[in-house]
Design an enzyme around this catalytic site. Sequence first.
Site, PDB file in Angstrom:
ATOM      1  N   LYS A   1       0.816  -1.217   0.000  1.00 53.43           N
ATOM      2  CA  LYS A   1       0.000   0.000   0.000  1.00 53.43           C
ATOM      3  C   LYS A   1       0.848   1.264   0.000  1.00 53.43           C
ATOM      4  O   LYS A   1       0.606   2.191  -0.778  1.00 53.43           O
ATOM      5  CB  LYS A   1      -0.898   0.045   1.239  1.00 53.43           C
ATOM      6  CG  LYS A   1      -1.919  -1.028   1.381  1.00 53.43           C
ATOM      7  CD  LYS A   1      -2.798  -0.799   2.598  1.00 53.43           C
ATOM      8  CE  LYS A   1      -2.083  -1.042   3.910  1.00 53.43           C
ATOM      9  NZ  LYS A   1      -1.742  -2.432   4.142  1.00 53.43           N
ATOM     10  N   THR A   2       1.811   1.313   0.915  1.00 52.86           N
ATOM     11  CA  THR A   2       2.580   2.546   1.093  1.00 52.86           C
ATOM     12  C   THR A   2       3.353   2.897  -0.169  1.00 52.86           C
ATOM     13  O   THR A   2       3.330   4.040  -0.641  1.00 52.86           O
ATOM     14  CB  THR A   2       3.536   2.399   2.285  1.00 52.86           C
ATOM     15  OG1 THR A   2       2.769   2.175   3.473  1.00 52.86           O
ATOM     16  CG2 THR A   2       4.380   3.645   2.457  1.00 52.86           C
TER      17      THR A   2
ATOM     18  N   GLU B   1      -3.543   6.213   1.370  1.00 54.03           N
ATOM     19  CA  GLU B   1      -3.319   4.821   1.749  1.00 54.03           C
ATOM     20  C   GLU B   1      -4.501   4.382   2.609  1.00 54.03           C
ATOM     21  O   GLU B   1      -4.840   5.034   3.600  1.00 54.03           O
ATOM     22  CB  GLU B   1      -2.010   4.698   2.520  1.00 54.03           C
ATOM     23  CG  GLU B   1      -1.692   3.282   2.945  1.00 54.03           C
ATOM     24  CD  GLU B   1      -0.307   3.142   3.546  1.00 54.03           C
ATOM     25  OE1 GLU B   1      -0.072   2.137   4.228  1.00 54.03           O
ATOM     26  OE2 GLU B   1       0.539   4.039   3.332  1.00 54.03           O
TER      27      GLU B   1
END
Length: 466
Positions: free
Chosen positions: A130-131, A174
């Site tokens: 995600k990041t 995010e």
Amino acid sequence: MSGEAMGGTDTGAGALSPLGRVHFVGIGGVGMSAVARVMVARGVPVSGSDAKDLPVMRDLAALGARIAVGYAAENLEDAETVVAGSAIRADNPELEEARRRGLRVLHRSEALAAAMAGSRVIAVAGTHGKTTTTSMATWMLRGAGLDPSFAIGATVPALGVNAAAGKTDVFVAEADESDASFLNYRPLVEVVTNVEADHLDHYGTEQAVHAAFDAFAALLPADGLLVACADDPGARALAGRVRALSGAPRVLLYGSADDADIRVRFDPTGSSLEWEGTVHALPLSVPGLHNVLNAAGAFAAAVAVGADPARAVASLADFTGASRRFEPKGEERGVRVFDDYAHHPTEVRAALAAARAVAGGHGVHVLFQPHLFSRTREFAREFADALAAADTVRVLDIYPAREDPIPGVTSELVTAHLPAGAYAADPARAAADLAQAAVAGDIVLTVGAGDVTSRGQEILEALRGR
């Protein structure tokens, strides 16, 4: 997509005005500070506190936030809304004071949702990646001449921050699935990097994890877009279920699979993606197939909201990654030391694969710190299998984070499946062991979501003194 941007509305900074003065409990956390930074930039009066005096708190104070170190009821002062994340305990004195006064109390995700109101939201979710994917999407939008708002779960060194309020109506966020709080968002575009069992302390079963992602996809409007990784069975299955729905949003697959709408080709010497008949080179400096896939998902999202494809891809040449995502910490005696946030077996496997690619034929040595007792209990064998790819492994005690100890759950559940000597009760000795094992050309990797990140400097010092 086909070069046309998805429509949107004016940004809704006015949606924040009913919140009044907002106080953040645990403002030093990376997620909390991101929301606070956006609100300060939008003119919201912000205050906050944390147990420790962290650098990000000084940054927020310089921007105009009122900051306190330590938790105390009086820190709320004239706050009208209080924001807290999942890690804040119910008996925190500031939360207790907020409830006593009858103040509005929001989860961090609800506060972020308020900050995103009126924006065209790109929400990036998934068990892993995600990041980096959120960072890449933000970076490509900027590289294409757009100026999105963003909130990322780590600082992006090239951006210098983990959040900002941009000038356009695009907001990249995010979306954390750990406690299902990503269901508070209202995205126009979703990127799902993968769906696997994790956070079973919250969900209980793998089936419940998949159900949460189904609910997340159901948040998309009919004119929305789901971007899912074709190479991940969980994300592919999610895409199939969404496509089968009546009135479903558009779905795009990315990956190396033949049926992917955005096809990637991974090559350590030069990867690429193909979109609508055009092949674009991916000038990535971050290693590994997983980062090529992350770039493809981010590309799809960026183009969907108006980024020029060629400019978006070209901008990746300057993308150096997010903090703690295979982040270089230094080099001594020809040994390079990296740090990675990986805390799930799949992430550990990807980090080690990237290390192998960077090391070439040289050795890879790993200092691993399990994160959470519950995750260690669920995945001890899988962690050991992933760590077995290293030449030398040392495993520290579990980093508890928000959890209390679970009887019988220790790091030795992991090391029971690794060679003798893998368990390391003494972090300093473990750092010295890895420094001793490494030779010129090798890589040493610190791995985990806890304070293992600080051990990289110890390893470098041990290499210098060897």
